[in-house]
Design an enzyme around this catalytic site. Structure first.
Site, mmCIF file in Angstrom:
data_model
loop_
_atom_site.group_PDB
_atom_site.id
_atom_site.type_symbol
_atom_site.label_atom_id
_atom_site.label_comp_id
_atom_site.label_asym_id
_atom_site.label_seq_id
_atom_site.Cartn_x
_atom_site.Cartn_y
_atom_site.Cartn_z
ATOM 1 N N LEU A 189 58.987 76.753 -121.294
ATOM 2 C CA LEU A 189 60.112 77.050 -121.758
ATOM 3 C C LEU A 189 61.357 77.050 -120.472
ATOM 4 C CD1 LEU A 189 59.095 79.745 -124.665
ATOM 5 C CD2 LEU A 189 59.533 77.037 -124.797
ATOM 6 N N ASP B 224 44.133 74.978 -100.132
ATOM 7 C CA ASP B 224 43.514 73.723 -100.165
ATOM 8 C C ASP B 224 43.526 73.105 -99.083
ATOM 9 O OD1 ASP B 224 42.616 71.318 -101.716
ATOM 10 O OD2 ASP B 224 44.460 70.331 -100.850
#
Length: 164
Positions: free
Chosen positions: A76, A129
């Site tokens: 939204l 990562d």
């Protein structure tokens, strides 16, 4: 009105807030978060010896890209014309942490808190990562809004540590 959910319509359905009638103001947000790392990761990042490359440089670019893509990730959120995004890091060897700060700015009708929070989150995930081959026990924590200004609700400054 304070306490009401702005993204819920009169039928109780999720909806994007209509900001058409709002005034454009200078909007600013600063968010922070941290990743706790072990000695090996701290050393590799500090020395620039991680096999995947420049960890903090890559994480900076990832955070900037993430802030720009926030409306694609958070359903939204309004697409915004961001005019400034910065992602910075502070290596804190005594705490075995890397602190990330993301600042976002624009002149517009809605705030940039979600963009700053998304930038921090993705920057820290990028560090994880790139360093997970060294140590998978790294932990991301303390992501929160530190400061925001502009708009009807005015200025916010966090007075305490984020809930963890």
């Amino acid at each position: 009105m304070m306490g009401e959910l702005s993204h819920i319509n009169e039928k109780g359905e999720a909806t994007m807030v209509d900001v058409s009638a709002k005034e454009e103001t200078l909007r600013y947000a600063r968010a922070t978060g941290r990743i706790r790392v072990g000695d090996a990761v701290l050393k590799a990042v500090s020395e620039g010896s991680v096999s995947k490359g420049d960890v903090l440089g890559t994480a900076r670019i990832a955070g900037i890209m993430a802030a720009k893509k926030t409306p694609e990730l958070i359903p939204l959120c309004h697409p915004l014309l961001l005019t400034k995004i910065s992602v910075d890091f502070e290596v804190l060897p005594e705490r075995k942490e890397i602190l990330c700060t993301c600042e976002v700015r624009l002149t517009g009708k809605t705030g940039v808190e979600m963009e700053a929070l998304t930038g921090v989150s993705v920057a820290l995930l990028t560090i994880y990562d790139m360093c997970k081959a060294i140590d998978k026990s790294m932990a991301i924590s303390g992501i929160g809004l530190e400061e925001k200004s502009g708009g009807k609700s005015g200025t916010y400054l966090r007075k305490e540590e984020p809930h963890e």
